[in-house]
Design an enzyme around this catalytic site. Structure first.
Site, PDB file in Angstrom:
ATOM      1  N   GLU A 151      32.760  98.430  81.885  1.00 55.39           N
ATOM      2  CA  GLU A 151      32.411  97.304  81.019  1.00 55.39           C
ATOM      3  C   GLU A 151      31.295  96.476  81.662  1.00 55.39           C
ATOM      4  OE1 GLU A 151      33.717  96.878  78.088  1.00 55.39           O
ATOM      5  OE2 GLU A 151      35.290  98.394  78.224  1.00 55.39           O
TER       6      GLU A 151
ATOM      7  N   LYS B 144      48.433  98.763  77.441  1.00 54.39           N
ATOM      8  CA  LYS B 144      49.126  98.595  78.721  1.00 54.39           C
ATOM      9  C   LYS B 144      49.255  97.130  79.132  1.00 54.39           C
ATOM     10  CE  LYS B 144      44.592  99.222  80.006  1.00 54.39           C
ATOM     11  NZ  LYS B 144      43.530  99.905  79.235  1.00 54.39           N
TER      12      LYS B 144
ATOM     13  N   ILE C 177      47.207 112.210  79.249  1.00 53.74           N
ATOM     14  CA  ILE C 177      48.221 112.891  80.063  1.00 53.74           C
ATOM     15  C   ILE C 177      49.612 112.456  79.589  1.00 53.74           C
ATOM     16  CG2 ILE C 177      49.111 113.269  82.386  1.00 53.74           C
ATOM     17  CD1 ILE C 177      46.378 112.453  83.468  1.00 53.74           C
TER      18      ILE C 177
ATOM     19  N   LYS D 152      49.284  99.631  84.469  1.00 52.52           N
ATOM     20  CA  LYS D 152      49.848 100.959  84.222  1.00 52.52           C
ATOM     21  C   LYS D 152      50.965 101.269  85.213  1.00 52.52           C
ATOM     22  CE  LYS D 152      45.380 102.455  82.423  1.00 52.52           C
ATOM     23  NZ  LYS D 152      44.124 103.196  82.703  1.00 52.52           N
TER      24      LYS D 152
ATOM     25  N   GLU E  27      53.033 106.102  74.918  1.00 50.36           N
ATOM     26  CA  GLU E  27      52.516 107.190  75.744  1.00 50.36           C
ATOM     27  C   GLU E  27      51.059 106.982  76.134  1.00 50.36           C
ATOM     28  OE1 GLU E  27      52.571 109.884  78.127  1.00 50.36           O
ATOM     29  OE2 GLU E  27      54.255 110.374  76.801  1.00 50.36           O
TER      30      GLU E  27
END
Length: 457
Positions: A209, A124, A155, A224, A148
């Site tokens: 993280e 992304k 999803i 995103k 995707e």
């Protein structure tokens, strides 16, 4: 003459059963990459039947050739240099799972597209920062740039918007797109824990993280959202036009008050068409507890699409994890194998409009405002006056002392600062901010205010 599809699929001939062969080169063999290899092997027969092509991994690249990944790599050509893999004549489609917006990931994708190869990526950050240029390269060479897995993990939201909702005009898309934040807010609400305590647990469980800034301050969601905005509204990706706030300032009291008022707090990414342009924003949001998106707890993701024909569609599922992300990657690979070549962002790059930014100051809606004020006579009236001066109508106002303070000082003699919670009717962000500045200038605040937007159905 050989067609484009036949040239890209199996330039060296057919498999034994006569089917075309799509040869994959996978750059990056972490959790997702290893899951992709296993899924391709496990689903080989079904994928061949669905696509009319044999899908076969032929080459791989990663940082450590000796690491045990639980898969047999002996049948694949190993490349120490992933860019060399991207250019290799042994590969028809490059699967980029390295990550990052610059460096190796960008070089891999650019090299593959320049060589006329399809690219499937889960990256992304790369798309948010370079998607427009990469899409132009792909479309110029007649190949696919598929992504995707870059938004909401397993999803299938990209396919739902681009293919399933092609007959709809979408007015708004919003959702929970970061499992780390949703896990933290879910734990804070359920157990009354602080942000810091929940973050520590999330790190111990591998949901966050060591440096969680990218997730908890909203930047992951912003990447995103920028991708979805381009796809939904037919505009160029503009990640710099996303207004971003994270969840680190959320306190247990905010979640308690949200619950009492009939809401839950979620970190949402929201893209909405307005008369002024496209509004892109990421921030903590109060959503009605009865809404579908409010029911999404833990590390799960959800995306809601508002459109003219279907009205509202909410997709819910795993937002991360090896198998979930691999599911989305393999779905893109199957499209490539079937010969489906579509414009990257729903229409040719040359037809994407420039994004007209709408600043957060112009956003209009209801607001939850938590003020920590000095406990003295006239404070609530002073706050209400400053709000009224900016034409902000207050739906409800609650002033309370903490249980601990009340038990130790039942008569309020210590005059410690207390929380004052306001719920407003629709107001502009600019007016809310101006009112808060005036309240601070009056010396009424003991600490910085908390401001959370309300998304009503």
């Amino acid at each position: 003459m050989m067609s484009l599809l036949d040239r890209i699929l199996s330039p060296r001939g057919s498999s034994r059963d006569g089917a075309r062969t799509l040869r994959l080169g996978i750059a990056g063999l972490g959790t997702v990459g290893a899951s992709v290899v296993r899924m391709i092997e496990r689903r080989a027969e079904a994928l061949s039947a669905a696509t009319g092509a044999t899908i076969r991994v032929t080459a791989v690249s990663a940082r450590d050739a000796k690491r045990d990944r639980g898969i047999d790599l002996s049948g694949f050509t190993w490349f120490d240099d992933p860019v060399a893999l991207a250019r290799s004549a042994e590969v028809d489609c490059v699967v980029e799972l390295v990550g990052g917006s610059e460096g190796a990931a960008k070089e891999i994708v650019e090299a593959a597209l320049a060589a006329g190869k399809h690219v499937v990526t889960a990256n992304k950050a790369l798309l948010a920062h370079h998607g427009n240029a990469l899409a132009k390269m792909a479309e110029t060479r007649g190949v696919t740039l598929a992504y995707e897995a870059s938004v909401a993990g397993g999803i299938p939201v990209i396919k739902a918007i681009r293919e399933g909702l092609a007959g709809n005009a979408v007015s708004r898309v919003y959702g929970i797109m970061n499992g780390t934040c949703n896990y933290i807010l879910s734990r804070m609400e359920a157990e009354g824990l602080t942000f810091e305590a929940c973050l520590k647990d999330a790190q111990a469980l591998g949901y966050a993280e060591a440096d969680p800034t990218f997730d908890v301050e909203g930047f992951d969601t912003a990447h995103k959202l920028a991708i979805l905005t381009s796809l939904v509204f037919g505009v160029e990706i503009d990640v710099e036009g996303v207004s971003v706030e994270g969840i680190s300032a959320i306190q247990p009291l905010d979640l308690t008050m949200a619950d009492e008022l009939g809401y839950r707090i979620k970190l949402l990414g929201v893209a909405q068409a307005t008369e002024a342009g496209i509004e892109q924003r990421v921030h903590p949001t109060m959503v009605p507890k009865a809404s579908a998106i409010a029911q999404v707890m833990g590390v799960t993701n959800a995306v809601t699409i508002d459109a003219d024909a279907i009205k509202e569609l909410t997709l819910i599922g795993p937002g991360a994890g090896g198998d979930a992300t691999a599911s989305a990657v393999v779905a893109d690979i199957a499209d490539v194998a079937a010969g489906l070549v579509r414009p990257t962002f729903g229409k040719p790059v040359t037809q994407l409009a420039a994004s007209r930014r709408v600043e957060m100051q112009r956003h209009e809606g209801g607001y939850y405002v938590r003020l920590t004020v000095h406990d003295r006579t006239g404070v609530a009236a002073g706050v209400a006056t400053r709000m009224a001066e900016r034409e902000i109508s207050i739906e409800s106002i609650v002033q309370r002392r903490s249980a601990k303070a009340a038990s130790s000082d039942p008569h309020g003699l210590s005059r410690q600062p207390v929380p004052l919670v306001l719920i407003t009717y629709a107001a502009t962000e600019g007016n809310i901010r101006a009112a808060l500045d005036a309240i601070a200038a009056d010396g009424l605040l003991a600490e910085a205010p908390q401001l959370i937007r309300i998304e009503r159905e």
